[in-house]
Design a protein around this motif. Sequence first.
Motif, short mmCIF file in Angstrom:
data_model
loop_
_atom_site.label_atom_id
_atom_site.label_comp_id
_atom_site.label_asym_id
_atom_site.label_seq_id
_atom_site.Cartn_x
_atom_site.Cartn_y
_atom_site.Cartn_z
N PHE A 12 32.76 45.21 39.92
CA PHE A 12 32.37 43.81 39.96
C PHE A 12 33.49 42.91 39.44
O PHE A 12 33.84 41.90 40.06
CB PHE A 12 31.09 43.61 39.12
N ARG A 13 34.09 43.27 38.30
CA ARG A 13 35.17 42.45 37.73
C ARG A 13 36.37 42.39 38.68
O ARG A 13 36.92 41.34 38.92
CB ARG A 13 35.61 43.00 36.36
N THR A 14 36.76 43.51 39.23
CA THR A 14 37.89 43.55 40.15
C THR A 14 37.61 42.73 41.40
O THR A 14 38.45 41.93 41.83
CB THR A 14 38.19 45.01 40.56
N THR A 15 36.44 42.90 41.96
CA THR A 15 36.06 42.18 43.17
C THR A 15 36.05 40.68 42.94
O THR A 15 36.60 39.91 43.73
CB THR A 15 34.68 42.66 43.66
N GLU A 16 35.43 40.25 41.86
CA GLU A 16 35.33 38.82 41.58
C GLU A 16 36.69 38.20 41.27
O GLU A 16 36.95 37.06 41.66
CB GLU A 16 34.32 38.56 40.46
N LEU A 17 37.56 38.92 40.58
CA LEU A 17 38.92 38.41 40.33
C LEU A 17 39.67 38.21 41.64
O LEU A 17 40.29 37.17 41.86
CB LEU A 17 39.69 39.40 39.45
N ALA A 18 39.60 39.20 42.51
CA ALA A 18 40.30 39.12 43.79
C ALA A 18 39.76 37.96 44.63
O ALA A 18 40.54 37.18 45.19
CB ALA A 18 40.15 40.44 44.55
N LYS A 19 38.44 37.83 44.70
CA LYS A 19 37.83 36.75 45.48
C LYS A 19 38.23 35.38 44.92
O LYS A 19 38.55 34.47 45.69
CB LYS A 19 36.31 36.90 45.47
N GLU A 20 38.22 35.24 43.61
CA GLU A 20 38.53 33.93 43.01
C GLU A 20 40.00 33.56 43.20
O GLU A 20 40.32 32.42 43.52
CB GLU A 20 38.16 33.91 41.53
N PHE A 21 40.92 34.49 43.00
CA PHE A 21 42.33 34.20 43.24
C PHE A 21 42.56 33.80 44.70
O PHE A 21 43.30 32.87 44.99
CB PHE A 21 43.23 35.39 42.88
N ALA A 22 41.92 34.51 45.63
CA ALA A 22 42.06 34.17 47.05
C ALA A 22 41.44 32.80 47.33
O ALA A 22 42.00 32.00 48.08
CB ALA A 22 41.41 35.25 47.91
N ARG A 23 40.29 32.52 46.74
CA ARG A 23 39.62 31.23 46.93
C ARG A 23 40.52 30.08 46.46
O ARG A 23 40.55 29.01 47.05
CB ARG A 23 38.29 31.20 46.17
N GLN A 24 41.28 30.32 45.40
CA GLN A 24 42.18 29.30 44.87
C GLN A 24 43.46 29.16 45.70
O GLN A 24 44.31 28.32 45.38
CB GLN A 24 42.55 29.62 43.41
N GLY A 25 43.62 30.00 46.73
CA GLY A 25 44.76 29.86 47.63
C GLY A 25 45.89 30.83 47.38
O GLY A 25 46.93 30.76 48.05
N HIS A 26 45.72 31.75 46.46
CA HIS A 26 46.77 32.73 46.19
C HIS A 26 46.73 33.84 47.25
O HIS A 26 45.68 34.15 47.80
CB HIS A 26 46.58 33.36 44.80
N SER A 27 47.87 34.44 47.49
CA SER A 27 47.95 35.60 48.36
C SER A 27 47.56 36.81 47.51
O SER A 27 48.23 37.13 46.53
CB SER A 27 49.39 35.75 48.88
N VAL A 28 46.49 37.49 47.89
CA VAL A 28 45.93 38.58 47.07
C VAL A 28 45.99 39.89 47.84
O VAL A 28 45.58 39.97 48.99
CB VAL A 28 44.46 38.28 46.68
N THR A 29 46.52 40.91 47.18
CA THR A 29 46.53 42.26 47.71
C THR A 29 45.80 43.16 46.73
O THR A 29 46.13 43.16 45.54
CB THR A 29 47.97 42.79 47.89
#
Length: 180
Positions: A12-29
Motif C-alpha cells: 500500500f505504501r509503495t503503491t500510494e507513493l508511486a501514484k502520488e509522485f506520478a500525479r504530481q507530474g514526476h516521471s516514476v519507475t
Amino acid sequence: AYFYPENTPRAFRTTELAKEFARQGHSVTVLTHKISKTHSEFEKLHNLEIRDLGTRKWKDVTLKGKGINLLVRRFIRRLSILLFEYPNIELVRMVKKALKNEKDYDLLISIAVPYPVHWGVAASMSKNHKIARTWIADCGDPYMGRENDTFKVPFYFGYVEKWFMRKTDFITVPTSGAIK
C-alpha cells in the motif's frame, strides 16, 4: 518487493507513493515483480512505468503435514528466516541485477520489509555507478533491535545494516523510537 495488487502495508505504501509522485507530474519507475495484465492497466491509469524485478525462484519452507512433521518444518522455516533471511535474501541478487544498468534518476526510494531490498540497492551502487542523486531507504520497522519478534536478529546482520545505511542519503522510520 510488494506492490499493487498485493494487500500488505508495504504494498500500500509503495503503491500510494508511486501514484502520488506520478500525479504530481514526476516521471516514476517502479521496480517490482510485474504482473503483465494487471500492471499494464495500472501503468496506463496512473501514468507510470513498472519494470519487472524477475521471478523469485527460492521458495519458502511449506507448512504442511501433521504432528512432528509439521513441527520440524516450522522449526526449519523459522531458523531459515532468522539465520539466513531465507528466502528473502534472494532479493539482494535480483535487485542488484535489475539496477545494474539504471542511472541518472533524481530520487530512488527503496522500501523494506523485506530488508534485502535495501541490501540489493546498496550492492548495486559504487563510486562509478550511482543510480540516483538521492537515495531514501524507507525502513518501515527497525531491523536490528526490533521489538516485534520473539527472537533477536543475529549480530552479523548488524554489519550488513550499517553497511547499507552508510550508503543512503536519508533513512525513514515510522516512529521516533525506531531512530535508535
